[in-house]
Motif scaffolding. Sequence first.
Motif, PDB file in Angstrom:
ATOM      1  N   LYS A 108       0.860  -1.175   0.000  1.00 36.92           N
ATOM      2  CA  LYS A 108       0.000   0.000   0.000  1.00 36.92           C
ATOM      3  C   LYS A 108       0.898   1.228   0.000  1.00 36.92           C
ATOM      4  CE  LYS A 108      -3.768  -2.263   2.507  1.00 36.92           C
ATOM      5  NZ  LYS A 108      -4.657  -2.221   3.701  1.00 36.92           N
ATOM      6  N   PRO A 575     -15.586  -4.904   1.902  1.00 36.46           N
ATOM      7  CA  PRO A 575     -14.601  -4.816   0.815  1.00 36.46           C
ATOM      8  C   PRO A 575     -15.323  -4.623  -0.518  1.00 36.46           C
ATOM      9  CG  PRO A 575     -14.132  -6.680   2.264  1.00 36.46           C
ATOM     10  CD  PRO A 575     -15.477  -6.179   2.654  1.00 36.46           C
ATOM     11  N   LEU A 576     -14.882  -3.666  -1.310  1.00 29.00           N
ATOM     12  CA  LEU A 576     -15.572  -3.368  -2.568  1.00 29.00           C
ATOM     13  C   LEU A 576     -15.212  -4.356  -3.676  1.00 29.00           C
ATOM     14  CD1 LEU A 576     -15.421   0.535  -2.707  1.00 29.00           C
ATOM     15  CD2 LEU A 576     -17.131  -0.964  -1.669  1.00 29.00           C
ATOM     16  N   GLU A 577     -14.062  -4.963  -3.571  1.00 30.09           N
ATOM     17  CA  GLU A 577     -13.651  -5.922  -4.592  1.00 30.09           C
ATOM     18  C   GLU A 577     -13.740  -7.336  -4.050  1.00 30.09           C
ATOM     19  OE1 GLU A 577      -9.732  -4.362  -5.435  1.00 30.09           O
ATOM     20  OE2 GLU A 577     -10.470  -3.346  -7.234  1.00 30.09           O
ATOM     21  N   LEU A 581     -17.623  -3.489  -6.502  1.00 30.17           N
ATOM     22  CA  LEU A 581     -17.144  -2.350  -7.281  1.00 30.17           C
ATOM     23  C   LEU A 581     -17.724  -2.312  -8.695  1.00 30.17           C
ATOM     24  CD1 LEU A 581     -15.284   0.105  -6.962  1.00 30.17           C
ATOM     25  CD2 LEU A 581     -13.462  -1.254  -7.991  1.00 30.17           C
ATOM     26  N   HIS A 607     -12.685   5.410  -0.518  1.00 31.78           N
ATOM     27  CA  HIS A 607     -11.938   4.174  -0.771  1.00 31.78           C
ATOM     28  C   HIS A 607     -10.881   4.332  -1.859  1.00 31.78           C
ATOM     29  CE1 HIS A 607     -15.221   2.424   1.531  1.00 31.78           C
ATOM     30  NE2 HIS A 607     -14.575   1.293   1.578  1.00 31.78           N
ATOM     31  N   ARG A 608     -10.685   5.526  -2.378  1.00 30.82           N
ATOM     32  CA  ARG A 608      -9.774   5.670  -3.521  1.00 30.82           C
ATOM     33  C   ARG A 608      -8.330   5.355  -3.149  1.00 30.82           C
ATOM     34  NH1 ARG A 608     -10.414  10.644  -1.276  1.00 30.82           N
ATOM     35  NH2 ARG A 608      -8.760  12.226  -1.496  1.00 30.82           N
ATOM     36  N   THR A 610      -7.434   2.833  -1.115  1.00 29.56           N
ATOM     37  CA  THR A 610      -7.267   1.404  -0.839  1.00 29.56           C
ATOM     38  C   THR A 610      -7.766   0.513  -1.965  1.00 29.56           C
ATOM     39  OG1 THR A 610      -9.401   1.367   0.323  1.00 29.56           O
ATOM     40  CG2 THR A 610      -7.427   1.725   1.651  1.00 29.56           C
ATOM     41  N   THR A 611      -8.616   1.059  -2.839  1.00 31.41           N
ATOM     42  CA  THR A 611      -9.202   0.268  -3.920  1.00 31.41           C
ATOM     43  C   THR A 611      -8.855   0.928  -5.250  1.00 31.41           C
ATOM     44  OG1 THR A 611     -11.042  -0.301  -2.447  1.00 31.41           O
ATOM     45  CG2 THR A 611     -11.331  -0.779  -4.783  1.00 31.41           C
ATOM     46  N   ALA A 614     -11.531   2.207  -7.619  1.00 33.47           N
ATOM     47  CA  ALA A 614     -12.369   3.328  -7.194  1.00 33.47           C
ATOM     48  C   ALA A 614     -11.912   4.627  -7.846  1.00 33.47           C
ATOM     49  CB  ALA A 614     -12.341   3.450  -5.670  1.00 33.47           C
ATOM     50  N   GLN A 647     -10.333  -0.103   5.373  1.00 30.90           N
ATOM     51  CA  GLN A 647     -11.717  -0.517   5.219  1.00 30.90           C
ATOM     52  C   GLN A 647     -12.212  -1.081   6.539  1.00 30.90           C
ATOM     53  OE1 GLN A 647     -12.223  -3.118   1.906  1.00 30.90           O
ATOM     54  NE2 GLN A 647     -11.050  -1.846   0.513  1.00 30.90           N
TER      55      GLN A 647
END
Length: 655
Positions: A108, A575-577, A581, A607-608, A610-611, A614, A647
């Motif tokens: 990250k 979690p978006l993924e 997403l 979330h931009r 971490t994802t 996004a 998240q």
Amino acid sequence: MRRQRPLVIALAATLVLVGLGGVWWKKNAERPSPVSSTPSDSHSQTSRSPPPTGAAGSTRGESRSLPTPGTLHRHALNLSTTVLFEQQTTGMHFTLQGEWDVGVVSVKSDAVLLRIQLRPSTFTVDVEGQGPLAPEAHQAMMVAVALPFFVTRDARGAVTLTHFERGVDELTRGLLRSVVAFSQFVVDGVPAERWSTEEQDTSGQYVARYEHAEARRYRKHKEVYTAVATPEGLQPLKDSPRMSVSGAITFELTEDAWLQQLQVREQLKVDPGEGLPRVKNLTELTLRLLERRFEPTLADAFAARAAFLNTSMLASFQGPAPDPLAHHRQVLGSRKLEDILADLRALPVDEKARDEARTRALEQLRALLTLRPEEAARIPALLRAKDLSPQAASAMLGALSAASTPESLRALASVTGDTALTTDVRMDAVSALGMAESPLREGVDTLRQLARSEDARLRGTATLAMGNAALHLNGADARGAEALVQELENDYRAAKDAEARALLLRSLGNTRAPAALDTIADALRSDSVRVREAAMVALRGIPGPDADRLLAERLVNDAVAEVRRGAVFACGFRPLEPLLLPVLGQALREDASDGVRSDIVHLLGQHRGTTPGALALLRWASQNERHPEIRRMAITYVETPTTPTPQPSSPRPIR
């Protein structure tokens, strides 16, 4: 002489390898306040630039990319450590040779997670010149040092956390942590000719000075220790113990700033104070890069072992666990209930100062109630005092919940039924009772009774609190928690109106119980918008892909915008993924509701960091979103630098 070996081993390990501060801490009745565990900015670089996240920082004058997840670096290792006590010539000697494998698990912008494994070919321990350990002891240590472990490093290259398998002994952790500490190359930005940093190792916190030697070669000198690792955290160094360090560490880096070669020669002298022997620790260490290759198993390595790992700071005491009540004693000091009550009655007017004073009083009261549980019985009467502000009353109720002793929970249950108190205070007590970490059966019974109260506010708060109680009950009484979830499901089916069903769905969401999924899915077929929206919100903490699929289906297909907005809200806690997403992207492009699209842009903005996907959707919205205000919001998110936001793994309960 042979019978002294365990004593020598234990003392040597305690003083040097697992944290000399533990011994010093035990010898001092009055201890200074802990220092911050975050490296300070008091020793800044000669020149700075935006910080990289390479494994060892950036090489001089060059900008480096992030390390690639899945990359395995194999190093040859040679370690020699000698621990000598005053007026002794033999002491304790370790030699270790083998392979030091460092794999990049995840990357990250502010942290790199590494898996490290030592593959020893030679490992000897010689105590007082008496030769190697017994074969069975030697074999046990060979197995222990070969277990993989994990390390978290920040953007500067400094090690912040170590993650070891449970049961790994202190001596083994100390040896491995010392190699990790020596291999730190810490730089904030592009290296200058000279710079200083504040770093940590197994002994404590120190100031390090770096110098550029030639090409990609750098030298590091530890100048002075500023703090020592103790069971209560880092403590500032004053007169005792005395620590002096000499020697140098030389780094040679690869083109992409990874460690090519490391050479360490260091001598650490420690005078723990009267009554303990002076100690000298001599270390020679070399690491040499052998090979780099891709290792696909690294991606899932941490997740597969996370439940079996113990995490601690690099500069943390690794000896036997201290008294679990020691922290509470330190927080409380010599204060009494009357002293804390006086502080709560005199909270400052300034909002920031008031919040700080209230938090401090809450922590002290929690410590008091933990150390002296019988004091909880006095609090219900104190809450009736006319000069107690709502903020002060809330702090007292929060302390009862945080202490979570049987006496504290009985006091909370008493407050919930005290009609001499305002409804607001009683509602706070109900919420606090539901949030207790160790629920009592009588506390749950109290919530159950209040959930049938004629007072709508108390009834609603108690219903939501029952869901929280089921969540916290699960650890100690799984059957009791399961029964409470079943009770809430039965109440949902028996509810006579949409408002009651919506309330019970939100309570089921607070349980985070997989068993509640069928009831929530059934609620999505309701004709009531309020019920379907509540079902969406309830899914925020229910684990598993089935909950994701229900959110995705309703986000695209529900005819009512309020329900779709509820789905977006719930997505923010998950979690978006990979599932959510793409559906959020579809809704961003196609949903007719400005409110839904606005919520999605706000969620993607959070979330931009971490994802990765996004940010791509935000860029699309910044150019194609038809509503000017939403488009401007997307542009702001795209153009504003961000620090990754974790998240939420534990959705906040609805209270």
